[in-house]
Design a protein around this motif. Structure first.
Motif, PDB file in Angstrom:
ATOM      1  N   GLY A 171       0.811  -1.211   0.000  1.00 30.43           N
ATOM      2  CA  GLY A 171       0.000   0.000   0.000  1.00 30.43           C
ATOM      3  C   GLY A 171       0.843   1.258   0.000  1.00 30.43           C
ATOM      4  O   GLY A 171       0.516   2.243  -0.676  1.00 30.43           O
ATOM      5  N   ALA A 172       1.963   1.229   0.750  1.00 29.23           N
ATOM      6  CA  ALA A 172       2.844   2.394   0.801  1.00 29.23           C
ATOM      7  C   ALA A 172       3.466   2.669  -0.566  1.00 29.23           C
ATOM      8  O   ALA A 172       3.627   3.839  -0.962  1.00 29.23           O
ATOM      9  CB  ALA A 172       3.945   2.172   1.837  1.00 29.23           C
ATOM     10  N   PHE A 173       3.806   1.598  -1.296  1.00 29.51           N
ATOM     11  CA  PHE A 173       4.391   1.783  -2.631  1.00 29.51           C
ATOM     12  C   PHE A 173       3.416   2.483  -3.572  1.00 29.51           C
ATOM     13  O   PHE A 173       3.772   3.451  -4.260  1.00 29.51           O
ATOM     14  CB  PHE A 173       4.797   0.427  -3.203  1.00 29.51           C
ATOM     15  N   PHE A 174       2.179   1.999  -3.597  1.00 23.70           N
ATOM     16  CA  PHE A 174       1.200   2.598  -4.500  1.00 23.70           C
ATOM     17  C   PHE A 174       0.807   4.004  -4.048  1.00 23.70           C
ATOM     18  O   PHE A 174       0.534   4.868  -4.883  1.00 23.70           O
ATOM     19  CB  PHE A 174      -0.033   1.706  -4.601  1.00 23.70           C
TER      20      PHE A 174
ATOM     21  N   VAL B  90      -8.394  13.713  -9.830  1.00 23.25           N
ATOM     22  CA  VAL B  90      -9.355  13.215  -8.842  1.00 23.25           C
ATOM     23  C   VAL B  90      -9.228  11.701  -8.671  1.00 23.25           C
ATOM     24  O   VAL B  90      -9.305  11.177  -7.550  1.00 23.25           O
ATOM     25  CB  VAL B  90     -10.787  13.596  -9.265  1.00 23.25           C
ATOM     26  N   VAL B  91      -9.021  10.988  -9.766  1.00 17.01           N
ATOM     27  CA  VAL B  91      -8.887   9.530  -9.700  1.00 17.01           C
ATOM     28  C   VAL B  91      -7.710   9.133  -8.818  1.00 17.01           C
ATOM     29  O   VAL B  91      -7.824   8.244  -7.955  1.00 17.01           O
ATOM     30  CB  VAL B  91      -8.724   8.936 -11.114  1.00 17.01           C
ATOM     31  N   PHE B  92      -6.574   9.799  -8.988  1.00 15.76           N
ATOM     32  CA  PHE B  92      -5.396   9.427  -8.202  1.00 15.76           C
ATOM     33  C   PHE B  92      -5.475   9.946  -6.767  1.00 15.76           C
ATOM     34  O   PHE B  92      -4.876   9.349  -5.867  1.00 15.76           O
ATOM     35  CB  PHE B  92      -4.128   9.920  -8.898  1.00 15.76           C
ATOM     36  N   ILE B  93      -6.194  11.032  -6.527  1.00 16.99           N
ATOM     37  CA  ILE B  93      -6.426  11.468  -5.147  1.00 16.99           C
ATOM     38  C   ILE B  93      -7.262  10.417  -4.419  1.00 16.99           C
ATOM     39  O   ILE B  93      -6.981  10.049  -3.263  1.00 16.99           O
ATOM     40  CB  ILE B  93      -7.112  12.845  -5.116  1.00 16.99           C
TER      41      ILE B  93
ATOM     42  N   LYS C   1      -7.414   5.690  -0.535  1.00 18.01           N
ATOM     43  CA  LYS C   1      -7.702   4.276  -0.325  1.00 18.01           C
ATOM     44  C   LYS C   1      -6.449   3.511   0.100  1.00 18.01           C
ATOM     45  O   LYS C   1      -6.490   2.672   1.013  1.00 18.01           O
ATOM     46  CB  LYS C   1      -8.287   3.659  -1.603  1.00 18.01           C
ATOM     47  N   PHE C   2      -5.324   3.785  -0.553  1.00 19.13           N
ATOM     48  CA  PHE C   2      -4.093   3.086  -0.203  1.00 19.13           C
ATOM     49  C   PHE C   2      -3.621   3.445   1.201  1.00 19.13           C
ATOM     50  O   PHE C   2      -3.178   2.575   1.956  1.00 19.13           O
ATOM     51  CB  PHE C   2      -2.998   3.400  -1.224  1.00 19.13           C
ATOM     52  N   THR C   3      -3.705   4.716   1.573  1.00 20.91           N
ATOM     53  CA  THR C   3      -3.265   5.113   2.910  1.00 20.91           C
ATOM     54  C   THR C   3      -4.192   4.552   3.982  1.00 20.91           C
ATOM     55  O   THR C   3      -3.736   4.192   5.075  1.00 20.91           O
ATOM     56  CB  THR C   3      -3.184   6.641   3.028  1.00 20.91           C
ATOM     57  N   TRP C   4      -5.498   4.464   3.690  1.00 21.23           N
ATOM     58  CA  TRP C   4      -6.423   3.868   4.648  1.00 21.23           C
ATOM     59  C   TRP C   4      -6.150   2.379   4.800  1.00 21.23           C
ATOM     60  O   TRP C   4      -6.229   1.815   5.907  1.00 21.23           O
ATOM     61  CB  TRP C   4      -7.857   4.123   4.217  1.00 21.23           C
TER      62      TRP C   4
ATOM     63  N   ALA D 270      -9.946  -2.000   0.803  1.00 24.08           N
ATOM     64  CA  ALA D 270      -9.483  -0.640   0.503  1.00 24.08           C
ATOM     65  C   ALA D 270      -8.338  -0.669  -0.501  1.00 24.08           C
ATOM     66  O   ALA D 270      -8.282   0.152  -1.423  1.00 24.08           O
ATOM     67  CB  ALA D 270      -9.045   0.061   1.792  1.00 24.08           C
ATOM     68  N   PHE D 271      -7.427  -1.625  -0.331  1.00 23.99           N
ATOM     69  CA  PHE D 271      -6.322  -1.761  -1.284  1.00 23.99           C
ATOM     70  C   PHE D 271      -6.860  -2.111  -2.675  1.00 23.99           C
ATOM     71  O   PHE D 271      -6.382  -1.582  -3.689  1.00 23.99           O
ATOM     72  CB  PHE D 271      -5.354  -2.839  -0.809  1.00 23.99           C
ATOM     73  N   ASN D 272      -7.855  -2.980  -2.726  1.00 28.56           N
ATOM     74  CA  ASN D 272      -8.445  -3.372  -3.997  1.00 28.56           C
ATOM     75  C   ASN D 272      -9.090  -2.189  -4.706  1.00 28.56           C
ATOM     76  O   ASN D 272      -8.944  -2.018  -5.930  1.00 28.56           O
ATOM     77  CB  ASN D 272      -9.476  -4.476  -3.765  1.00 28.56           C
ATOM     78  N   LEU D 273      -9.797  -1.340  -3.954  1.00 26.86           N
ATOM     79  CA  LEU D 273     -10.422  -0.160  -4.550  1.00 26.86           C
ATOM     80  C   LEU D 273      -9.368   0.816  -5.067  1.00 26.86           C
ATOM     81  O   LEU D 273      -9.551   1.451  -6.114  1.00 26.86           O
ATOM     82  CB  LEU D 273     -11.328   0.528  -3.531  1.00 26.86           C
ATOM     83  N   GLY D 274      -8.273   0.954  -4.329  1.00 29.02           N
ATOM     84  CA  GLY D 274      -7.195   1.811  -4.809  1.00 29.02           C
ATOM     85  C   GLY D 274      -6.570   1.280  -6.081  1.00 29.02           C
ATOM     86  O   GLY D 274      -6.261   2.036  -7.007  1.00 29.02           O
ATOM     87  N   LEU D 275      -6.401  -0.055  -6.130  1.00 26.88           N
ATOM     88  CA  LEU D 275      -5.810  -0.659  -7.318  1.00 26.88           C
ATOM     89  C   LEU D 275      -6.728  -0.531  -8.529  1.00 26.88           C
ATOM     90  O   LEU D 275      -6.256  -0.320  -9.657  1.00 26.88           O
ATOM     91  CB  LEU D 275      -5.512  -2.132  -7.036  1.00 26.88           C
TER      92      LEU D 275
END
Length: 246
Positions: A69-72, A120-123, A128-131, A176-181
């Motif tokens: 998650g930290a990498f992404f 907005v997409v990357f924000i 999501k990744f930080t959560w 949350a990681f899946n949604l970020g990906l």
């Protein structure tokens, strides 16, 4: 007419993104998919963890998941910096794209709208990744506070409740990681918008198809399901044993 096509493509993009998110979340309640199958594996992981005296391997796995998650998340920050920089060089970027074949250069306002949507997409992905990272932190704390196997003061019911709770936090982190990906997939669809609005709509539809195939019909899902005996299959097997004895 071109403005209507631009906004139609944008609306279709958000329909694909929000619609598939809603569909996959609700469909997971009635049929097998990667999400609910991994949920079962994570709960089993927490149950097995409670039987181990040494939890170093479990903490190591959680640390690896957190680092993913930290990498992404850090990648999102770099991409966001690039997009913000591109907003300051709109004229130069439009000139470059004007020389490319099959690309329709829109007005400056539409071009900047495309960059803002990508922003907005990357924000969204960053949050999501930080959560996800924070929740894996919670899992690490729970592993550290887990009762030891020889702790006679902790009842089996309390151990099961702890395993379910820790597994649920781990599942939320994974979701949350899946949604970020997924946001990375949709960001690629937005890139197609810089070529043409129709390409943007086609790419959005293609992303939904790819996500659906991987979530509900992939070889990985079949392999994960084959590696687990599910509770719904147990009563049928018990009935068969009873009939054979009779």
């Amino acid at each position: 007419m071109s403005y209507y096509l631009e906004f139609l493509a944008l609306i279709w993009f958000f329909v694909c993104w929000g619609g598939y998110t809603w569909y996959s979340r609700n469909r997971a309640n009635s049929r097998s998919c990667l999400s609910n199958t991994l949920d079962l594996y994570r709960e089993d992981w927490m149950r097995v963890m409670l039987k181990r005296e040494n939890r170093i391997s479990d903490a190591s796995v959680v640390g690896n998941l957190e680092r993913n998650g930290a990498f992404f998340a850090s990648s999102c920050l770099l991409i966001l910096a690039g997009i913000i920089t591109a907003l300051g060089y709109t004229s130069e970027a439009m000139e470059i794209f004007a020389t490319m074949p099959f690309s329709a250069v829109p007005s400056r306002e539409v071009w900047e709208l495309r960059l803002v949507v990508l922003l907005v997409v990357f924000i969204y992905a960053f949050f999501k990744f930080t959560w996800s990272m924070r929740m894996y932190n919670f899992v690490a704390v729970m592993i550290g506070s887990a009762p030891l196997p020889d702790d006679s003061k902790t009842s089996p019911a309390a151990r099961e409740a702890f395993a379910r709770s820790a597994g649920n936090i781990c599942n939320l982190a994974g979701d949350a990681f899946n949604l970020g990906l997924r946001s990375y997939y949709y960001a690629l669809a937005v890139v197609a918008w810089f070529i043409h609005p129709v390409a943007f709509m086609a790419a959005s539809t293609l992303v939904v198809y790819v996500l659906y195939r991987r979530e509900f019909h992939s070889d990985a899902l079949s392999a994960l399901r084959d590696g687990k005996v599910f509770e719904e299959a147990i009563p049928a097997r018990v009935d068969a044993d009873v009939k054979s004895k009779n």
